[in-house]
Design a protein around this motif. Structure first.
Motif, PDB file in Angstrom:
ATOM      1  N   ALA A  17      25.869  41.337  60.504  1.00 46.76           N
ATOM      2  CA  ALA A  17      26.165  42.298  59.443  1.00 46.76           C
ATOM      3  C   ALA A  17      27.660  42.570  59.302  1.00 46.76           C
ATOM      4  N   ALA A  18      28.376  42.671  60.415  1.00 51.29           N
ATOM      5  CA  ALA A  18      29.816  42.946  60.335  1.00 51.29           C
ATOM      6  C   ALA A  18      30.546  41.793  59.666  1.00 51.29           C
ATOM      7  N   GLU A  19      30.204  40.561  60.037  1.00 48.71           N
ATOM      8  CA  GLU A  19      30.822  39.393  59.413  1.00 48.71           C
ATOM      9  C   GLU A  19      30.475  39.324  57.925  1.00 48.71           C
ATOM     10  N   TYR A  20      29.231  39.642  57.607  1.00 47.38           N
ATOM     11  CA  TYR A  20      28.779  39.643  56.221  1.00 47.38           C
ATOM     12  C   TYR A  20      29.624  40.605  55.395  1.00 47.38           C
ATOM     13  N   ASP A  21      29.787  41.819  55.884  1.00 51.50           N
ATOM     14  CA  ASP A  21      30.523  42.833  55.132  1.00 51.50           C
ATOM     15  C   ASP A  21      31.998  42.476  55.010  1.00 51.50           C
ATOM     16  N   ARG A  22      32.541  41.839  56.043  1.00 52.24           N
ATOM     17  CA  ARG A  22      33.963  41.532  56.057  1.00 52.24           C
ATOM     18  C   ARG A  22      34.332  40.353  55.165  1.00 52.24           C
ATOM     19  N   THR A  55      24.915  45.025  53.200  1.00 51.08           N
ATOM     20  CA  THR A  55      25.938  45.954  53.679  1.00 51.08           C
ATOM     21  C   THR A  55      26.547  46.781  52.557  1.00 51.08           C
ATOM     22  N   GLN A  81      25.274  48.874  59.097  1.00 49.46           N
ATOM     23  CA  GLN A  81      26.622  48.540  58.635  1.00 49.46           C
ATOM     24  C   GLN A  81      26.918  49.220  57.306  1.00 49.46           C
ATOM     25  N   VAL A  85      29.939  52.095  56.713  1.00 42.69           N
ATOM     26  CA  VAL A  85      31.031  51.909  55.756  1.00 42.69           C
ATOM     27  C   VAL A  85      30.934  52.908  54.605  1.00 42.69           C
ATOM     28  N   THR A 203      34.443  32.993  58.760  1.00 44.91           N
ATOM     29  CA  THR A 203      33.669  34.219  58.950  1.00 44.91           C
ATOM     30  C   THR A 203      32.542  34.310  57.929  1.00 44.91           C
ATOM     31  N   SER A 207      28.283  34.258  58.581  1.00 47.44           N
ATOM     32  CA  SER A 207      27.337  35.260  58.099  1.00 47.44           C
ATOM     33  C   SER A 207      26.149  34.663  57.362  1.00 47.44           C
TER      34      SER A 207
END
Length: 254
Positions: A17-22, A55, A81, A85, A203, A207
């Motif tokens: 999820a963090a990679e997806y959002d970033r 996200t 996530q 945010v 990245t 994801s």
């Protein structure tokens, strides 16, 4: 892909999820303009359910436009996530096959990069149930322009290396089942691009569900090879990614 494989892929996003959002791309402002044009109403003040919100990439755009948007997300990891945010966005656990909402309560139901994870014979009737008369089901996907040689070569490498690699060409696949229901269906393709680094590309790939479900050793090996291949094409480390947004707007007939 079998139903079991589809389920495994759909459930894989929480771990990334963090990679997806970033690193996942956002959407051009023209998308929101076109949604308003095809639905015949402004997003401002509209009651919107963003299903498979992930996200919250699209959810935040809809909210910034003035929509009264609720995020609907089945994955605890993705929902966490989103909440971290954007804690101000109402968030409900659920999916499109069984929407946890009353009849005729939404002006718009949106799916950003998500409708292909549903069962259309269930999710389309659910959308009809929850939409008000004249409301709209809005489906859209960012798709990389694989007519460019470097993206075509990347697809060939990933397809050869990853057993569950998949790429969606989506508009026709969703338009046909929608035509069996009382909708007025519109399709548009919007083109845009973003400039990111090679590491952002890696990245973003990390994801993807076909990377998330891969064995760790295979995943890291393929990503290392992909980084090297990208740096050959983009030695300065800066990448321009061209996209088309495939958009389907289905307006519920009164």
């Amino acid at each position: 892909m079998t139903d079991y494989q589809l389920k495994v892929h759909a459930e894989s996003f929480g771990a990334v999820a963090a990679e997806y959002d970033r690193a996942r791309p956002s959407y051009p402002i023209e998308l929101l303009d076109t949604i308003e044009e095809l639905t015949g109403r402004p997003l401002k003040g509209a009651t919107v359910l963003d299903v498979g919100a992930g996200t919250g990439i699209a959810t935040r755009l809809l909210r910034a436009r003035g929509a009264l948007v609720t995020a609907v997300e089945p994955s605890p990891g993705m929902a966490a996530q989103l909440h971290a945010v954007s804690p101000e966005i109402p968030l409900v656990k659920g999916d499109g096959n069984e929407l946890p909402f009353h009849d005729a309560t939404a002006d718009l139901i949106s799916y950003a990069q998500a409708f292909h994870w549903t069962e259309p014979d269930r999710s389309i009737p659910e959308a009809l149930r929850v939409l008000r008369p004249g409301g709209a089901l809005v489906l859209f996907w960012n798709l990389k322009d694989r007519s460019l040689p470097w993206l075509a070569e990347q697809e060939a490498r990933l397809s050869a290396a990853l057993p569950s690699y998949h790429y969606y060409g989506l508009m026709n696949a969703v338009t046909e089942p929608l035509g069996r229901y009382p909708f007025e269906v519109h399709n548009r393709v919007l083109r845009w691009e973003r400039r990111i680094t090679v590491e952002d590309v890696i990245t973003d790939l990390r994801s993807k569900s076909y990377f998330a479900v891969a064995e760790p050793a295979l995943r890291e090996s393929v990503l290392a090879e992909e980084r090297a291949a990208l740096l050959e094409v983009f030695p300065d480390g800066e990448v321009t990614e061209p996209y088309s947004v495939d958009l389907t707007v289905a307006v519920k007939r009164d």
